[in-house]
Structures are given as structure tokens and as C-alpha cells.
Motif scaffolding. Structure first.
Motif, mmCIF file in Angstrom:
data_model
loop_
_atom_site.group_PDB
_atom_site.id
_atom_site.type_symbol
_atom_site.label_atom_id
_atom_site.label_comp_id
_atom_site.label_asym_id
_atom_site.label_seq_id
_atom_site.Cartn_x
_atom_site.Cartn_y
_atom_site.Cartn_z
ATOM 1 N N GLU A 143 0.822 -1.204 0.000
ATOM 2 C CA GLU A 143 0.000 0.000 0.000
ATOM 3 C C GLU A 143 0.864 1.265 0.000
ATOM 4 O OE1 GLU A 143 -3.172 -0.181 -0.328
ATOM 5 O OE2 GLU A 143 -3.503 -2.310 0.072
ATOM 6 N N GLY A 166 -1.574 -4.094 8.551
ATOM 7 C CA GLY A 166 -2.479 -4.199 7.406
ATOM 8 C C GLY A 166 -3.833 -3.555 7.612
ATOM 9 N N GLU A 167 -4.041 -2.932 8.782
ATOM 10 C CA GLU A 167 -5.322 -2.267 9.039
ATOM 11 C C GLU A 167 -5.166 -0.750 8.934
ATOM 12 O OE1 GLU A 167 -8.231 -3.853 9.416
ATOM 13 O OE2 GLU A 167 -7.114 -5.717 9.077
ATOM 14 N N SER A 168 -6.293 -0.097 8.712
ATOM 15 C CA SER A 168 -6.309 1.349 8.528
ATOM 16 C C SER A 168 -5.835 2.092 9.784
ATOM 17 C CB SER A 168 -7.741 1.759 8.186
ATOM 18 O OG SER A 168 -7.910 3.135 8.401
ATOM 19 N N PHE A 172 -2.351 2.508 5.808
ATOM 20 C CA PHE A 172 -2.349 1.222 6.503
ATOM 21 C C PHE A 172 -1.106 1.088 7.375
ATOM 22 C CE2 PHE A 172 -4.932 0.647 2.722
ATOM 23 C CZ PHE A 172 -6.058 0.030 3.234
#
Lengths: 328, 127
Positions: free
Chosen positions: B12, B53-55, B69
């Protein structure tokens, strides 16, 4: 390309559907939806709600306010405004606005209206904006959406949006007023927004060969409803998500002058000072302290003022009057 | 395109510079270049728990809003508040201006990230 059939006119549901298609759609095809909202103001992801809207007008007319995922400024929706949303793989189309606005321009060409791109985000007719566009990217996917003013109530739009009216300093994104126009004013032969919707759907389907339309299953609809309830219909998202801002409210009343300075973050009062010519600085300290952490909404402020006993500090004002001054 | 050797990268387009159990996190040159002029950064909260991997925030440019991310799981130790005043710093020097410092809760998260060479090859597949 596949059109996900959607007849909802509920702004909370429609914004939730966009997010659902972006984050949870597992079908093999790129999707698009065409949708209309009952009267609503849709603000950009990083805008300060209070700064952008005429809240008393919204309350009075029952205009719904919803924050969207994409950036940019506040827009007014009603049934005369048609929205289009496409969700595709990001790789080659990021920031490619022309690809997605072209079907709109072609659809208009078919009804005898000449439109053109203006800047990056707008589509105009004779120099006046009728379509604003924005994009949101998330995990390799790209959402492109735009408004299309077909036969919108421009007077209501002006009343609902009031950028720059309040004395607020915030770091959020400010709206910019444009000269706007409705498509219907440029037609030689009148058609309805529903007919234009079909013409546009046909153009969007031409972007990529695809199977036509798709009806969401009960399970998918439930997932959208859940997102509606837990996010898009909540105060926390629509108001609380605003970037931090500072605000000064002053009023000259029969008994004297009052001057309130506030800092609001995540929709709650973070700090507060109250000055006045009737009282000494410092006398208000307990009141100021009591307001810290309170949700920045007149109803919540009123409850707080009732609890602490406003009469002991400011006998000249009642709780609701001061609450509305602070939050108005 | 500038891809410093000693950093680790996500798909990302975030980078992380790890020092013990501390990691400085920011967005890459590729990210800032593709986004164009950045006009707003929503920082994570101080002390917030973030997951790999999370916002953990968003970046808004004149072209789009992009989700930020977290490359690793852990707790936010510091955020770069300067970016609230001057989001364009991410365009001017994406590696000099970190967004947050995260205290890593699991060094194993680093194994899922790309080296500079791997990230370079990855970016080439996107062109």
C-alpha cells in the motif's frame, strides 16, 4: 461492468452501499450504481461539518447530513440530482478522471447537450458546473463518483450550504462555491431524470463488456444495512469525525457581552474559556471545566449546564440559550 | 523514484524504519507522486493500538482520498503533528517526514514486508 440495481433514496443507505461495494464486493466484475437521495448534504471525508452546513435549515427542512469516503467539498443532493459511482481495480485508472466522466459527457451528447471537463474534478455546460467528481482508493480498488445536477433545487442548495459563514479556524478541507447549472435548463426537448438515468447506464455499461445488472442478495443487503446503522447513520461519523477546530462565539446581550473560545476534537469540547464584562476572569473556571469532554451538540451541552447549575454562574441566561450560543 | 535501502515497504506504499522495537512510518515517494498535492493528513491517535495491514488514518490529495495502513501491529507512541499544519511536507520529503512512531508488538510482522529491491520490482509491475 455490472450495474448493481439500487432504488433506495435513503442517503445513509446509499453511502453505505458505496462502501460495501468498495470493501466487500467479491463479484468478478467492476460495478457501478446510479442513485438519488432525498434532500441531503454530503460532506467530504475531511471536512468540518459545522463549518459547512446551515444546521438550523437542515433541522427545519429535515435535510439529512452524511459524510462520504472521498475528499473535496460539501454537495447538496435531492431527487433532481443523479449520482453515479464506479468501483474498479485501481492499477491503471487512479486519477484518471476523464475515463469516468466521458460516459456522462457522451450521455449528454445523446440528448443534445454539449458538456466538457473543467479542471480535474468538474464537468461543465457553458462554463457552469453541473457535476463534481471525487475518488477514493482502498486496497488496490478505486471508487470514482460524481454528482449530476439534472433538475435540482438550487435555491435549497444555497440555503443548506454555507461555507465560510462561521468564524472557525480548522485544518479541514474547505468547500469552494462554483457557478452551477441544471442539465434540464439546456434541453431542447424535455426529458425526465429517470430517462437520462437509463441513457447514462447504457454508456457506463460500454466502458467494459459485462453481464448487465445484478440484484443484491438478502445477505448482501443486510451487510449494507449493518454498515448504515453502525457508521453512516451515526453522529460519530457524520459530525464527530470532523478535524479538530477552534471556535469563537460572541454575543452582546441586554446584560453585557460574552465571549467564548472553544477547541473541539472528535466532536467533543477539548478546552473552553468564557469571558464576559459582567464577571471576572476565573469565575467561570468550574463551568469551563465541566464542559470539557462534552459532545459538541446543543442538547448535550444543555444537559451539562443543567447538571452544574448555570444559575450560579450566569443567572442572566438559561441553559438552552447558552447551549445554543456555544454550539450554534 | 527514490527507494531508500534500509527501509521496509508495504504493497500500500507505506515505509517503516525499524530501530529495536520502534518503527517510524510514512508514505513512499511513489505514493506521494501518484497522489499529487496532499492537502490533508488524518493522523492516528496517540496511544492507539494499530494492527498490521489495518487502517490507521487517511491522506487526502487533490486527486483522491487514500487510506493509510499500518505496516505493523503495535501502539502509537508519537504522531507527527506538523503534518496537520503542513500536509505538503509529505510531497516535499516523504522519507524525511514520518507520520507516526509505532512500538512494535510483534517483530514477526516485519517478515511480511518488502525490502527496497522487492518494493522496486513491485512498483515496476504497477507501471
Amino acid at each position: 461492468m455490472i450495474e448493481v440495481v439500487n432504488h433506495s433514496r435513503d442517503p445513509y443507505f446509499n453511502l453505505a452501499l458505496e462502501e460495501y461495494l468498495m470493501t466487500s464486493w467479491t463479484g468478478p466484475n467492476h460495478t457501478f450504481i446510479l442513485w438519488q437521495n432525498k434532500p441531503a448534504v454530503i460532506i467530504g471525508r475531511n471536512q468540518n461539518t459545522i463549518e459547512e452546513v446551515n444546521q438550523p435549515y437542515l433541522d427545519q427542512e429535515g435535510v439529512v447530513l452524511v459524510r462520504r469516503m472521498s475528499g473535496g467539498g460539501a454537495v447538496y443532493h435531492d431527487l433532481g440530482n443523479l449520482n453515479y459511482t464506479l468501483v474498479v481495480d485501481e492499477n491503471l485508472d487512479f486519477a484518471n478522471y476523464d475515463k469516468f466522466t466521458r460516459p456522462v459527457i457522451k450521455a449528454l451528447d445523446r440528448i443534445g447537450v454539449r458538456a466538457e471537463n473543467s479542471g480535474r474534478n468538474d464537468i461543465t455546460i457553458e462554463g457552469r458546473k453541473f457535476s463534481g467528481n471525487a475518488q477514493f482508493k482502498y486496497r488496490g480498488r478505486l471508487l470514482h463518483h460524481g454528482t449530476i445536477l439534472f433538475d435540482s433545487n438550487l435555491e435549497a442548495m444555497t440555503l443548506a450550504l454555507n461555507p465560510g459563514v462561521h468564524k472557525i479556524s480548522s485544518k479541514g478541507i474547505k468547500s469552494v462555491r462554483s457557478r452551477v447549472t441544471n442539465i434540464r435548463d439546456h434541453l431542447s426537448q424535455d426529458i425526465k431524470v429517470e430517462e437520462f438515468k437509463e441513457i447514462l447506464a447504457a454508456e457506463l455499461l460500454q466502458l467494459e463488456p459485462g453481464p448487465g445488472t445484478y440484484q443484491l442478495s438478502q445477505a448482501e443487503l443486510q451487510a449494507v444495512e449493518a454498515l448504515r446503522e453502525n457508521k453512516y447513520a451515526t453522529w460519530a461519523w457524520n459530525y464527530g469525525q470532523s478535524p479538530a477546530f477552534n471556535r469563537r462565539k460572541t454575543a452582546s446581550l441586554a446584560w453585557g457581552h460574552i465571549d467564548i473560545r472553544l477547541e473541539v476534537k472528535h466532536g467533543r469540547i477539548r478546552s473552553c474559556r468564557i469571558f464576559g464584562d459582567y464577571f471576572q476572569a476565573g469565575e467561570m473556571e468550574d463551568l469551563e471545566q465541566a464542559l470539557i469532554g462534552v459532545v459538541y451538540r446543543w442538547q448535550d451541552i444543555k444537559v451539562c449546564l443543567e447538571k452544574i447549575g448555570l444559575y450560579d454562574y450566569l443567572p442572566q441566561m438559561d441553559e438552552e440559550e447558552l447551549a445554543r450560543l456555544i454550539s450554534g | 523514484m527514490n527507494i531508500p535501502k534500509k527501509l521496509l515497504y508495504t504493497k500500500e506504499h507505506e515505509w517503516i524504519k525499524v530501530n529495536g522495537d520502534k518503527g517510524h512510518v510514512g508514505i513512499t515517494d511513489y505514493a506521494q507522486h501518484h497522489l499529487g498535492d496532499i492537502v490533508f493528513v488524518e493522523l492516528p491517535e496517540l496511544d492507539e493500538e494499530v494492527a498490521a495491514g489495518e487502517s490507521m488514518g487517511v491522506v487526502e490529495s487533490v486527486k483522491a482520498v487514500a487510506t493509510l495502513f499500518s505496516p505493523v501491529s503495535g501502539q502509537v507512541m508519537e504522531v507527527n503533528e506538523e503534518l496537520e499544519e503542513a500536509p505538503e511536507l509529505l510531497n516535499e520529503d516523504p522519507y524525511g517526514n514520518w507520520i507516526a512512531i509505532i512500538e512494535l508488538s510483534d517483530q514477526g510482522d516485519l517478515e511480511g514486508l518488502m525490502s527496497a529491491d522487492e518494493y522496486k520490482s513491485y512498483c515496476e509491475t504497477l507501471e
